[in-house]
Motif scaffolding. Sequence first.
Motif, PDB file in Angstrom:
ATOM      1  N   GLU A 198       0.826  -1.211   0.000  1.00  0.00           N
ATOM      2  CA  GLU A 198       0.000   0.000   0.000  1.00  0.00           C
ATOM      3  C   GLU A 198       0.860   1.260   0.000  1.00  0.00           C
ATOM      4  O   GLU A 198       0.540   2.245  -0.670  1.00  0.00           O
ATOM      5  CB  GLU A 198      -0.944  -0.027   1.203  1.00  0.00           C
ATOM      6  N   LYS A 199       1.974   1.236   0.736  1.00  0.00           N
ATOM      7  CA  LYS A 199       2.881   2.386   0.736  1.00  0.00           C
ATOM      8  C   LYS A 199       3.469   2.617  -0.647  1.00  0.00           C
ATOM      9  O   LYS A 199       3.572   3.764  -1.115  1.00  0.00           O
ATOM     10  CB  LYS A 199       4.003   2.173   1.752  1.00  0.00           C
ATOM     11  N   LEU A 200       3.869   1.546  -1.312  1.00  0.00           N
ATOM     12  CA  LEU A 200       4.439   1.688  -2.645  1.00  0.00           C
ATOM     13  C   LEU A 200       3.398   2.161  -3.651  1.00  0.00           C
ATOM     14  O   LEU A 200       3.692   2.996  -4.517  1.00  0.00           O
ATOM     15  CB  LEU A 200       5.043   0.354  -3.102  1.00  0.00           C
ATOM     16  N   LEU A 201       2.196   1.653  -3.537  1.00  0.00           N
ATOM     17  CA  LEU A 201       1.139   2.094  -4.435  1.00  0.00           C
ATOM     18  C   LEU A 201       0.870   3.584  -4.259  1.00  0.00           C
ATOM     19  O   LEU A 201       0.733   4.324  -5.246  1.00  0.00           O
ATOM     20  CB  LEU A 201      -0.145   1.293  -4.164  1.00  0.00           C
ATOM     21  N   GLU A 202       0.811   4.032  -3.024  1.00  0.00           N
ATOM     22  CA  GLU A 202       0.558   5.448  -2.785  1.00  0.00           C
ATOM     23  C   GLU A 202       1.724   6.289  -3.280  1.00  0.00           C
ATOM     24  O   GLU A 202       1.525   7.350  -3.886  1.00  0.00           O
ATOM     25  CB  GLU A 202       0.330   5.690  -1.292  1.00  0.00           C
ATOM     26  N   LEU A 203       2.952   5.818  -3.054  1.00  0.00           N
ATOM     27  CA  LEU A 203       4.119   6.557  -3.532  1.00  0.00           C
ATOM     28  C   LEU A 203       4.117   6.657  -5.052  1.00  0.00           C
ATOM     29  O   LEU A 203       4.268   7.759  -5.617  1.00  0.00           O
ATOM     30  CB  LEU A 203       5.400   5.858  -3.071  1.00  0.00           C
ATOM     31  N   PHE A 204       3.941   5.534  -5.735  1.00  0.00           N
ATOM     32  CA  PHE A 204       3.953   5.537  -7.189  1.00  0.00           C
ATOM     33  C   PHE A 204       2.853   6.430  -7.767  1.00  0.00           C
ATOM     34  O   PHE A 204       3.016   7.032  -8.821  1.00  0.00           O
ATOM     35  CB  PHE A 204       3.792   4.116  -7.736  1.00  0.00           C
ATOM     36  N   SER A 205       1.743   6.519  -7.076  1.00  0.00           N
ATOM     37  CA  SER A 205       0.634   7.319  -7.577  1.00  0.00           C
ATOM     38  C   SER A 205       0.934   8.813  -7.525  1.00  0.00           C
ATOM     39  O   SER A 205       0.266   9.602  -8.202  1.00  0.00           O
ATOM     40  CB  SER A 205      -0.633   7.022  -6.768  1.00  0.00           C
ATOM     41  N   ARG A 206       1.923   9.226  -6.730  1.00  0.00           N
ATOM     42  CA  ARG A 206       2.234  10.641  -6.563  1.00  0.00           C
ATOM     43  C   ARG A 206       3.467  11.098  -7.337  1.00  0.00           C
ATOM     44  O   ARG A 206       3.754  12.298  -7.396  1.00  0.00           O
ATOM     45  CB  ARG A 206       2.471  10.951  -5.085  1.00  0.00           C
ATOM     46  N   LEU A 207       4.241  10.185  -7.862  1.00  0.00           N
ATOM     47  CA  LEU A 207       5.497  10.555  -8.501  1.00  0.00           C
ATOM     48  C   LEU A 207       5.288  11.429  -9.730  1.00  0.00           C
ATOM     49  O   LEU A 207       4.325  11.273 -10.461  1.00  0.00           O
ATOM     50  CB  LEU A 207       6.279   9.299  -8.893  1.00  0.00           C
ATOM     51  N   ARG A 208       6.208  12.359  -9.918  1.00  0.00           N
ATOM     52  CA  ARG A 208       6.263  13.179 -11.129  1.00  0.00           C
ATOM     53  C   ARG A 208       7.731  13.387 -11.484  1.00  0.00           C
ATOM     54  O   ARG A 208       8.599  13.403 -10.615  1.00  0.00           O
ATOM     55  CB  ARG A 208       5.582  14.538 -10.909  1.00  0.00           C
ATOM     56  N   SER A 209       7.981  13.594 -12.759  1.00  0.00           N
ATOM     57  CA  SER A 209       9.353  13.744 -13.233  1.00  0.00           C
ATOM     58  C   SER A 209       9.748  15.187 -13.474  1.00  0.00           C
ATOM     59  O   SER A 209      10.931  15.527 -13.402  1.00  0.00           O
ATOM     60  CB  SER A 209       9.556  12.936 -14.525  1.00  0.00           C
ATOM     61  N   GLY A 210       8.755  16.043 -13.774  1.00  0.00           N
ATOM     62  CA  GLY A 210       9.052  17.427 -14.076  1.00  0.00           C
ATOM     63  C   GLY A 210      10.137  17.534 -15.138  1.00  0.00           C
ATOM     64  O   GLY A 210      10.165  16.777 -16.109  1.00  0.00           O
ATOM     65  N   ALA A 211      11.043  18.482 -14.943  1.00  0.00           N
ATOM     66  CA  ALA A 211      12.226  18.586 -15.800  1.00  0.00           C
ATOM     67  C   ALA A 211      13.427  17.944 -15.127  1.00  0.00           C
ATOM     68  O   ALA A 211      14.535  17.964 -15.668  1.00  0.00           O
ATOM     69  CB  ALA A 211      12.515  20.054 -16.100  1.00  0.00           C
ATOM     70  N   GLY A 212      13.188  17.358 -13.946  1.00  0.00           N
ATOM     71  CA  GLY A 212      14.293  16.864 -13.149  1.00  0.00           C
ATOM     72  C   GLY A 212      14.914  15.570 -13.618  1.00  0.00           C
ATOM     73  O   GLY A 212      16.136  15.421 -13.611  1.00  0.00           O
ATOM     74  N   PHE A 213      14.069  14.611 -14.052  1.00  0.00           N
ATOM     75  CA  PHE A 213      14.636  13.308 -14.349  1.00  0.00           C
ATOM     76  C   PHE A 213      15.507  13.341 -15.598  1.00  0.00           C
ATOM     77  O   PHE A 213      16.559  12.701 -15.652  1.00  0.00           O
ATOM     78  CB  PHE A 213      13.549  12.243 -14.496  1.00  0.00           C
ATOM     79  N   VAL A 214      15.081  14.080 -16.612  1.00  0.00           N
ATOM     80  CA  VAL A 214      15.924  14.211 -17.799  1.00  0.00           C
ATOM     81  C   VAL A 214      17.257  14.857 -17.426  1.00  0.00           C
ATOM     82  O   VAL A 214      18.318  14.488 -17.933  1.00  0.00           O
ATOM     83  CB  VAL A 214      15.202  15.022 -18.898  1.00  0.00           C
ATOM     84  N   ASN A 215      17.212  15.801 -16.494  1.00  0.00           N
ATOM     85  CA  ASN A 215      18.450  16.427 -16.016  1.00  0.00           C
ATOM     86  C   ASN A 215      19.321  15.426 -15.267  1.00  0.00           C
ATOM     87  O   ASN A 215      20.557  15.487 -15.337  1.00  0.00           O
ATOM     88  CB  ASN A 215      18.110  17.610 -15.109  1.00  0.00           C
ATOM     89  N   ASP A 216      18.695  14.499 -14.549  1.00  0.00           N
ATOM     90  CA  ASP A 216      19.462  13.479 -13.825  1.00  0.00           C
ATOM     91  C   ASP A 216      20.257  12.581 -14.767  1.00  0.00           C
ATOM     92  O   ASP A 216      21.243  11.953 -14.351  1.00  0.00           O
ATOM     93  CB  ASP A 216      18.516  12.593 -12.999  1.00  0.00           C
ATOM     94  N   LEU A 217      19.833  12.493 -16.017  1.00  0.00           N
ATOM     95  CA  LEU A 217      20.476  11.598 -16.974  1.00  0.00           C
ATOM     96  C   LEU A 217      21.733  12.202 -17.592  1.00  0.00           C
ATOM     97  O   LEU A 217      22.468  11.506 -18.295  1.00  0.00           O
ATOM     98  CB  LEU A 217      19.494  11.236 -18.091  1.00  0.00           C
ATOM     99  N   VAL A 218      21.987  13.487 -17.327  1.00  0.00           N
ATOM    100  CA  VAL A 218      23.167  14.146 -17.891  1.00  0.00           C
ATOM    101  C   VAL A 218      24.410  13.709 -17.120  1.00  0.00           C
ATOM    102  O   VAL A 218      24.468  13.871 -15.901  1.00  0.00           O
ATOM    103  CB  VAL A 218      23.022  15.686 -17.821  1.00  0.00           C
ATOM    104  N   PRO A 219      25.414  13.153 -17.790  1.00  0.00           N
ATOM    105  CA  PRO A 219      26.631  12.724 -17.078  1.00  0.00           C
ATOM    106  C   PRO A 219      27.340  13.918 -16.440  1.00  0.00           C
ATOM    107  O   PRO A 219      27.408  15.003 -17.012  1.00  0.00           O
ATOM    108  CB  PRO A 219      27.495  12.104 -18.188  1.00  0.00           C
ATOM    109  N   VAL A 220      27.865  13.708 -15.239  1.00  0.00           N
ATOM    110  CA  VAL A 220      28.581  14.771 -14.520  1.00  0.00           C
ATOM    111  C   VAL A 220      29.869  14.197 -13.944  1.00  0.00           C
ATOM    112  O   VAL A 220      29.966  12.991 -13.690  1.00  0.00           O
ATOM    113  CB  VAL A 220      27.719  15.364 -13.379  1.00  0.00           C
ATOM    114  N   PRO A 221      30.875  15.048 -13.729  1.00  0.00           N
ATOM    115  CA  PRO A 221      32.124  14.565 -13.121  1.00  0.00           C
ATOM    116  C   PRO A 221      31.872  14.093 -11.688  1.00  0.00           C
ATOM    117  O   PRO A 221      31.113  14.701 -10.936  1.00  0.00           O
ATOM    118  CB  PRO A 221      33.030  15.805 -13.135  1.00  0.00           C
ATOM    119  N   GLY A 222      32.509  13.005 -11.311  1.00  0.00           N
ATOM    120  CA  GLY A 222      32.382  12.497  -9.955  1.00  0.00           C
ATOM    121  C   GLY A 222      33.283  13.237  -8.985  1.00  0.00           C
ATOM    122  O   GLY A 222      34.373  13.693  -9.365  1.00  0.00           O
TER     123      GLY A 222
END
Length: 290
Positions: A198-222
Amino acid sequence: MKPLRIGTELPVRRALLSRGPVEYRLDRRGPRTVVILHGGHMRAGLALGEEVFAAEDCTVLVPSRPGYGGTPLTADGTPAGFADRVAELCGRLGIGQAEAVVGISAGGPTAVALAARHPRLASRLVLMSAVGPLPWPDARTRLAARIGFHPAVEGAVWGIVGQLLRVAPGTGLRLLLRDLTTLPGRDVVAGLRLDEREKLLELFSRLRSGAGFVNDLVPVPGLTAQVEVPVLVIASRRDGSVPFAHAEALAAMRHAQLWESDANSHFVWFGDGWEETAARVRAFLDTPEV
């Protein structure tokens, strides 16, 4: 399985800093503060894996990373750039030192950057299922994610996900967990308690990506070579989202230790092994500083 009940989000605030606004949630408890940088599709109004810190009476500061929630994606949306903004936010809130900085999944690079660039603020670093200094994700997944979670379409995609979870929650949960585990999704779901489902279902129901997830995919120096604080790396070999090799690379940092979770998926907080992992986190919070 009971029908999905979607609750309200946790209250958030917005601070206007020198490099732009940052959305955040500050849950004040005791004198110790933990800064949590959540992963992809998350924002400050959602909570995941915070119970272990709340149980220790820690105040929890959760900023929304660039592109998520009310934190816009600016030109300086890199982990290093946002780490500086989080440090400024802490100063604005009167937080001179954090008991720990916690990086979860795609929030790992920002947590590492915060520990590397602001060691006086970050006493310790906890990395959970975190992206490390290796290429992530693979090329095929990167391409699919850039299309499916593009800001122009991500709202519609998550709307479809929400509808599936309402109509067929079991099927939806299996499909969503499929890419987060190396095991068959049905086996992972079968191993969850009802309250965890039930916790996972509620969490998944609220998720949004906005412009953030595409930005997360950009490689960055470690920045792992610059981290000098104690580090606890937590990961599962059954994580289908962030390969265990990332945890091994992160554990190569000075003063780092690796804790292998028994979790069956990317979500190390669910399953029979979490209590033992939580105990390890609590013990780490009590370790002396380097």
